[in-house]
Scaffold this motif. Structure first.
Motif, PDB file in Angstrom:
ATOM      1  N   ALA A  33       0.834  -1.199   0.000  1.00 18.20           N
ATOM      2  CA  ALA A  33       0.000   0.000   0.000  1.00 18.20           C
ATOM      3  C   ALA A  33       0.867   1.247   0.000  1.00 18.20           C
ATOM      4  O   ALA A  33       1.924   1.277   0.627  1.00 18.20           O
ATOM      5  N   ARG A  34       0.424   2.255  -0.708  1.00 17.67           N
ATOM      6  CA  ARG A  34       0.988   3.600  -0.537  1.00 17.67           C
ATOM      7  C   ARG A  34       0.144   4.295   0.523  1.00 17.67           C
ATOM      8  O   ARG A  34      -1.085   4.260   0.461  1.00 17.67           O
ATOM      9  N   VAL A  35       0.811   4.917   1.480  1.00 17.74           N
ATOM     10  CA  VAL A  35       0.058   5.593   2.543  1.00 17.74           C
ATOM     11  C   VAL A  35       0.167   7.106   2.458  1.00 17.74           C
ATOM     12  O   VAL A  35      -0.721   7.824   2.939  1.00 17.74           O
ATOM     13  N   ALA A  36       1.236   7.609   1.862  1.00 17.11           N
ATOM     14  CA  ALA A  36       1.406   9.057   1.823  1.00 17.11           C
ATOM     15  C   ALA A  36       2.320   9.466   0.682  1.00 17.11           C
ATOM     16  O   ALA A  36       3.041   8.652   0.119  1.00 17.11           O
ATOM     17  N   VAL A  37       2.254  10.742   0.357  1.00 21.43           N
ATOM     18  CA  VAL A  37       3.151  11.355  -0.616  1.00 21.43           C
ATOM     19  C   VAL A  37       3.802  12.541   0.080  1.00 21.43           C
ATOM     20  O   VAL A  37       3.109  13.393   0.641  1.00 21.43           O
ATOM     21  N   GLY A  38       5.114  12.562   0.084  1.00 17.70           N
ATOM     22  CA  GLY A  38       5.825  13.699   0.679  1.00 17.70           C
ATOM     23  C   GLY A  38       6.147  14.684  -0.425  1.00 17.70           C
ATOM     24  O   GLY A  38       7.196  14.545  -1.069  1.00 17.70           O
TER      25      GLY A  38
ATOM     26  N   PRO B 226       7.384  11.780  -4.123  1.00 14.76           N
ATOM     27  CA  PRO B 226       7.969  10.650  -3.392  1.00 14.76           C
ATOM     28  C   PRO B 226       6.851   9.791  -2.790  1.00 14.76           C
ATOM     29  O   PRO B 226       6.175  10.221  -1.856  1.00 14.76           O
ATOM     30  N   ASN B 227       6.641   8.630  -3.355  1.00 16.86           N
ATOM     31  CA  ASN B 227       5.590   7.733  -2.866  1.00 16.86           C
ATOM     32  C   ASN B 227       6.112   6.961  -1.659  1.00 16.86           C
ATOM     33  O   ASN B 227       7.101   6.242  -1.749  1.00 16.86           O
ATOM     34  N   ILE B 228       5.442   7.091  -0.536  1.00 19.49           N
ATOM     35  CA  ILE B 228       5.861   6.444   0.702  1.00 19.49           C
ATOM     36  C   ILE B 228       4.874   5.323   1.014  1.00 19.49           C
ATOM     37  O   ILE B 228       3.662   5.558   1.091  1.00 19.49           O
ATOM     38  N   GLY B 229       5.386   4.109   1.142  1.00 16.68           N
ATOM     39  CA  GLY B 229       4.458   3.005   1.336  1.00 16.68           C
ATOM     40  C   GLY B 229       5.074   1.779   1.955  1.00 16.68           C
ATOM     41  O   GLY B 229       6.177   1.810   2.504  1.00 16.68           O
ATOM     42  N   LEU B 230       4.330   0.689   1.848  1.00 19.58           N
ATOM     43  CA  LEU B 230       4.711  -0.594   2.428  1.00 19.58           C
ATOM     44  C   LEU B 230       4.905  -1.632   1.331  1.00 19.58           C
ATOM     45  O   LEU B 230       4.151  -1.668   0.357  1.00 19.58           O
TER      46      LEU B 230
ATOM     47  N   LEU C  83       3.717  17.771   7.374  1.00 16.46           N
ATOM     48  CA  LEU C  83       3.562  18.299   6.020  1.00 16.46           C
ATOM     49  C   LEU C  83       3.746  17.213   4.968  1.00 16.46           C
ATOM     50  O   LEU C  83       4.474  17.374   3.980  1.00 16.46           O
ATOM     51  N   VAL C  84       3.070  16.094   5.193  1.00 15.05           N
ATOM     52  CA  VAL C  84       2.989  15.057   4.167  1.00 15.05           C
ATOM     53  C   VAL C  84       1.516  14.878   3.796  1.00 15.05           C
ATOM     54  O   VAL C  84       0.622  15.157   4.593  1.00 15.05           O
ATOM     55  N   GLU C  85       1.287  14.436   2.603  1.00 15.99           N
ATOM     56  CA  GLU C  85      -0.066  14.286   2.076  1.00 15.99           C
ATOM     57  C   GLU C  85      -0.492  12.824   2.144  1.00 15.99           C
ATOM     58  O   GLU C  85       0.155  11.956   1.553  1.00 15.99           O
ATOM     59  N   ILE C  86      -1.559  12.544   2.877  1.00 16.27           N
ATOM     60  CA  ILE C  86      -2.091  11.187   2.902  1.00 16.27           C
ATOM     61  C   ILE C  86      -2.709  10.887   1.544  1.00 16.27           C
ATOM     62  O   ILE C  86      -3.572  11.623   1.054  1.00 16.27           O
ATOM     63  N   ASP C  87      -2.254   9.829   0.918  1.00 15.26           N
ATOM     64  CA  ASP C  87      -2.744   9.474  -0.423  1.00 15.26           C
ATOM     65  C   ASP C  87      -2.695   7.951  -0.556  1.00 15.26           C
ATOM     66  O   ASP C  87      -1.821   7.388  -1.199  1.00 15.26           O
ATOM     67  N   TYR C  88      -3.677   7.295   0.047  1.00 13.54           N
ATOM     68  CA  TYR C  88      -3.672   5.827   0.087  1.00 13.54           C
ATOM     69  C   TYR C  88      -3.928   5.227  -1.298  1.00 13.54           C
ATOM     70  O   TYR C  88      -4.746   5.720  -2.082  1.00 13.54           O
ATOM     71  N   ALA C  89      -3.199   4.159  -1.579  1.00 15.57           N
ATOM     72  CA  ALA C  89      -3.427   3.356  -2.785  1.00 15.57           C
ATOM     73  C   ALA C  89      -3.187   1.905  -2.418  1.00 15.57           C
ATOM     74  O   ALA C  89      -2.192   1.576  -1.768  1.00 15.57           O
ATOM     75  N   GLY C  90      -4.097   1.031  -2.809  1.00 12.39           N
ATOM     76  CA  GLY C  90      -3.981  -0.390  -2.508  1.00 12.39           C
ATOM     77  C   GLY C  90      -2.959  -1.085  -3.380  1.00 12.39           C
ATOM     78  O   GLY C  90      -2.298  -0.459  -4.220  1.00 12.39           O
ATOM     79  N   PRO C  91      -2.810  -2.398  -3.205  1.00 18.50           N
ATOM     80  CA  PRO C  91      -1.760  -3.146  -3.909  1.00 18.50           C
ATOM     81  C   PRO C  91      -1.760  -2.958  -5.427  1.00 18.50           C
ATOM     82  O   PRO C  91      -0.705  -2.724  -6.019  1.00 18.50           O
ATOM     83  N   ALA C  92      -2.930  -3.056  -6.052  1.00 13.97           N
ATOM     84  CA  ALA C  92      -2.988  -2.954  -7.517  1.00 13.97           C
ATOM     85  C   ALA C  92      -2.647  -1.548  -7.992  1.00 13.97           C
ATOM     86  O   ALA C  92      -1.832  -1.360  -8.906  1.00 13.97           O
ATOM     87  N   ASP C  93      -3.270  -0.542  -7.386  1.00 15.25           N
ATOM     88  CA  ASP C  93      -3.037   0.842  -7.806  1.00 15.25           C
ATOM     89  C   ASP C  93      -1.608   1.275  -7.497  1.00 15.25           C
ATOM     90  O   ASP C  93      -0.963   1.943  -8.310  1.00 15.25           O
ATOM     91  N   PHE C  94      -1.115   0.894  -6.324  1.00 12.82           N
ATOM     92  CA  PHE C  94       0.265   1.232  -5.971  1.00 12.82           C
ATOM     93  C   PHE C  94       1.228   0.537  -6.921  1.00 12.82           C
ATOM     94  O   PHE C  94       2.216   1.126  -7.383  1.00 12.82           O
ATOM     95  N   GLY C  95       0.936  -0.706  -7.258  1.00  8.25           N
ATOM     96  CA  GLY C  95       1.776  -1.441  -8.187  1.00  8.25           C
ATOM     97  C   GLY C  95       1.842  -0.778  -9.547  1.00  8.25           C
ATOM     98  O   GLY C  95       2.907  -0.712 -10.176  1.00  8.25           O
TER      99      GLY C  95
END
Length: 319
Positions: A116-121, A246-250, A285-297
């Motif tokens: 998952a992507r959880v945030a964008v800095g 910068p995509n920040i995720g898991l 000052l980071v932007e929450i921008d969740y994306a699941g496995p498929a979208d993040f991929g």
């Protein structure tokens, strides 16, 4: 032979059944998130996210830092971990989409599975206060009229800010002069002092200095304007077809079962949408921008292709 064949089939069915049951019961113990950087913003973000992920999963989620080599040491450890969902990576996407193109590593793009992507800095480009340009349009026009004369400070040759600035130069059809520093902080200090014309950095490092008048924010490098800086244009607003958030995720090891990844992604979504993480994001000052496995991929594949094309065009010889 028939008896042996039936036994093999029964064993396979049993194994599949046990695998399904194991996934359905996930997690049965603590989950570890590896942060591949020294304690700092990403580490704090991971610990904040872990609080609510623990509640969603019903098991502890612990965070361990494994810094080194721009995040690739920790990433390598996660790649080699058992693909059972109990060891995750939390990092900026460059550990998967940039680093493997720069040097030999014990992993490649396909060895990490997006959870998952959880945030964008949001990255921001800013000018020194006395620069002969105050907007992104003026910056581009001035740089075109004065090729190679506009300098930018980076956190170091081959680093994210160096690559981002060269990507801007290529997309805007301008030529800039690179001055590398030993980190973003000294690059910002040099820009404030007037020794460098522009600098790139996370919004958390740039925007407060813009409010104080030390720097002049020109543009953000996201696809859309972040809610934390709604009045700051994107490069696309200025007609430059480029977005490098910068995509920040898991991530998990590549062979982690999809249903385990789905469970982790669901927990991450709940945590990212929770009050604790939202309060952290506002302060950081980071932007929450969740994306699941498929979208993040899909985002990561596009990013990987972009850097595979861009990196060979950059001169990394300057130290």
């Amino acid at each position: 032979m028939k008896t042996i064949f039936k036994t093999l089939l029964a064993g396979a069915a049993l194994a599949l059944g046990l695998g399904a049951a194991s996934a359905q019961n996930f997690p049965e113990r603590a989950v570890t998130i590896v942060v591949p950087y020294s304690p700092g913003s990403t580490d704090t973000m991971a610990r904040t996210l872990a609080e609510d992920m623990s509640q969603a999963l019903g098991q502890p989620v612990v965070v361990e830092t494994r810094p080194g080599a721009g995040g690739t040491v920790g990433a390598s450890e996660v790649v080699k971990a058992d693909p059972d969902g109990y060891t995750l990576l939390m990092a900026v996407s460059s550990v998967q989409t940039v680093a493997p193109h720069q040097r030999e590593l014990p992993y490649g793009f396909g060895d990490l599975k997006p959870v998952a992507r959880v945030a964008v800095g949001p990255n921001v480009i800013a000018a020194r206060s006395g620069a002969p340009f105050k907007t992104i349009e003026e910056f581009i026009a001035y740089a075109r009229d004065n090729p190679g004369k506009v300098s930018y400070g980076s956190a170091g040759t081959g680093g994210a800010t160096h690559i981002a600035a060269e990507a801007i130069a290529r997309a805007a059809d301008i030529k800039l002069f690179h001055i590398p520093f030993g980190g973003v902080t000294p690059a910002i200090a040099a820009t404030i002092a007037g020794d460098v014309d522009v600098v790139l950095g996370f919004a958390s490092a740039i925007l407060p200095r813009g409010e104080s008048g030390q720097l002049v924010p020109l543009a953000q490098l996201s696809e859309k304007r972040a809610s934390l800086a709604p009045d700051l244009p994107t490069l696309m607003d200025a007609g430059v077809d480029l977005a490098l958030p910068p995509n920040i995720g898991l991530w998990a090891p590549a062979e982690t079962p999809d249903d385990v990844v789905a469970a982790l992604a669901d927990a991450a979504e709940k945590a990212a949408g929770g009050e604790t993480f939202q309060n952290f994001a506002k302060k950081a000052l980071v932007e929450i921008d969740y994306a699941g496995p498929a979208d993040f991929g899909a985002v990561l594949k596009k990013e990987d292709a972009f850097f595979a094309e861009l990196l060979p065009t950059i001169d990394f010889s300057q130290q």
